[in-house]
Design a protein around this motif. Sequence first.
Motif, PDB file in Angstrom:
ATOM      1  N   UNK A 106       0.830  -1.216   0.000  1.00 31.58           N
ATOM      2  CA  UNK A 106       0.000   0.000   0.000  1.00 31.58           C
ATOM      3  C   UNK A 106       0.858   1.256   0.000  1.00 31.58           C
ATOM      4  N   UNK A 107       1.929   1.233   0.788  1.00 34.15           N
ATOM      5  CA  UNK A 107       2.802   2.395   0.841  1.00 34.15           C
ATOM      6  C   UNK A 107       3.525   2.612  -0.480  1.00 34.15           C
ATOM      7  N   UNK A 108       3.885   1.533  -1.170  1.00 32.25           N
ATOM      8  CA  UNK A 108       4.559   1.685  -2.457  1.00 32.25           C
ATOM      9  C   UNK A 108       3.604   2.269  -3.495  1.00 32.25           C
ATOM     10  N   UNK A 109       2.340   1.876  -3.403  1.00 31.41           N
ATOM     11  CA  UNK A 109       1.339   2.473  -4.305  1.00 31.41           C
ATOM     12  C   UNK A 109       1.189   3.963  -4.017  1.00 31.41           C
ATOM     13  N   UNK A 110       1.181   4.314  -2.746  1.00 24.56           N
ATOM     14  CA  UNK A 110       1.094   5.726  -2.393  1.00 24.56           C
ATOM     15  C   UNK A 110       2.324   6.489  -2.869  1.00 24.56           C
ATOM     16  N   UNK A 111       3.497   5.830  -2.834  1.00 19.23           N
ATOM     17  CA  UNK A 111       4.717   6.477  -3.300  1.00 19.23           C
ATOM     18  C   UNK A 111       4.664   6.716  -4.805  1.00 19.23           C
ATOM     19  N   UNK A 112       4.150   5.734  -5.535  1.00 11.93           N
ATOM     20  CA  UNK A 112       4.028   5.915  -6.993  1.00 11.93           C
ATOM     21  C   UNK A 112       3.096   7.078  -7.309  1.00 11.93           C
ATOM     22  N   UNK A 113       1.984   7.135  -6.554  1.00  6.92           N
ATOM     23  CA  UNK A 113       1.047   8.233  -6.759  1.00  6.92           C
ATOM     24  C   UNK A 113       1.693   9.577  -6.438  1.00  6.92           C
ATOM     25  N   UNK A 114       2.469   9.621  -5.374  1.00  4.11           N
ATOM     26  CA  UNK A 114       3.132  10.866  -4.977  1.00  4.11           C
ATOM     27  C   UNK A 114       4.188  11.264  -5.988  1.00  4.11           C
ATOM     28  N   UNK A 115       4.877  10.287  -6.583  1.00  2.13           N
ATOM     29  CA  UNK A 115       5.871  10.613  -7.610  1.00  2.13           C
ATOM     30  C   UNK A 115       5.211  11.236  -8.839  1.00  2.13           C
ATOM     31  N   UNK A 116       4.036  10.700  -9.202  1.00  5.25           N
ATOM     32  CA  UNK A 116       3.312  11.264 -10.352  1.00  5.25           C
ATOM     33  C   UNK A 116       2.916  12.702 -10.073  1.00  5.25           C
TER      34      UNK A 116
END
Length: 355
Positions: A106-116
């Motif tokens: 879940x945190x990695x998904x949030x990180x990908x979203x934050x990078x975008x």
Amino acid sequence: MSRKVAVLLISILIIVGALIAYRIIENQKNAEAQDAGRGKSADAKVYGIVAHGEPFSDYLSLTGSIEPNEIITLRSEISGIVEELNFQEGTTVNGGQILVRINDAELRAQLAQANTRNDLAAENERRAKLLLEKQAISQEEYDIASADYRTAQSQINVIEAQLSKTQVRAPFSGKVGLRDISKGSYITPTTDIAQLVNMNKVKLQFSIPEKYASRVRNGINVKFTVQEQADEFVATVYATEPAIDANTRTLRVRAIADNHNYILIPGTFANVVFPLETIEQGLLVPTEALVPIQNGKKLFVLKNGLAREILVETGGRTEADVLITKGISEGDTILTSGVMALREGSTVDVTLCSN
């Protein structure tokens, strides 16, 4: 005729009675005289030693406990499902080693979203800067775009910090104890994972009476033993409490000892020998030679064939002897046996024993 016989018999009885009484009185006088003569001539037979100086090391016998050099209970900073367990119970781990990994999908998904979002914010900030240079937008509009970009960067840092918390690392090298979780367990920051103990060195903790607190110094070596170990160990004092405990009137002391072979187990009791002082010419007498009195202690010393009482002051002791700090001198003959029956000025027959 019968009257004369009666008088004669009575006279004879009186004479015989007088003779018997006289003999009894004389025998008693003779016995008393003999007893008195024997009392004056008999000397008390005692044993003694000649006091001479010898090296004496005074020490305190104390009890203490063995503590680990470092010990912590491993816990996670965040909640989640345990995905990996990278240690075996009872094994040694290195500082920084990853011991537990928590599911971080879940945190990695949030990180990908934050990078975008960060990429978009960076592009908007770049465009706003070009427009500002052409004076197509106001400074306020550029500042908003720039703030959005910095916010996006901060969000990435927050998520990355959370991701780092999904890995439980060993803060120092040591031995891991028995684990309380399994792979797939859901853990929280209050869940105990296992204990991590550094045992290359151990701490020896003990308390010393306030009377001797001034003699404690960092760097002093103390000896100690533990049960079921024939060896004697050495620890070096490195710290003390700054104040005396008001309840026990003792000073808490800590020393550190090497434990590379892991012989010393934290939590065990220890018998501590704390050195006080070493006297090169100490006068030691057997414990049985001391006579306790109201004002302290006394000894009997042989002087001119008579037993003389000497008040003394004592110091440390061994299993059989006591150090005399005041009252006698080297070369004095100390009476060591039968002293409870002696009186000041008693005549004695002394048999000297070797010290």
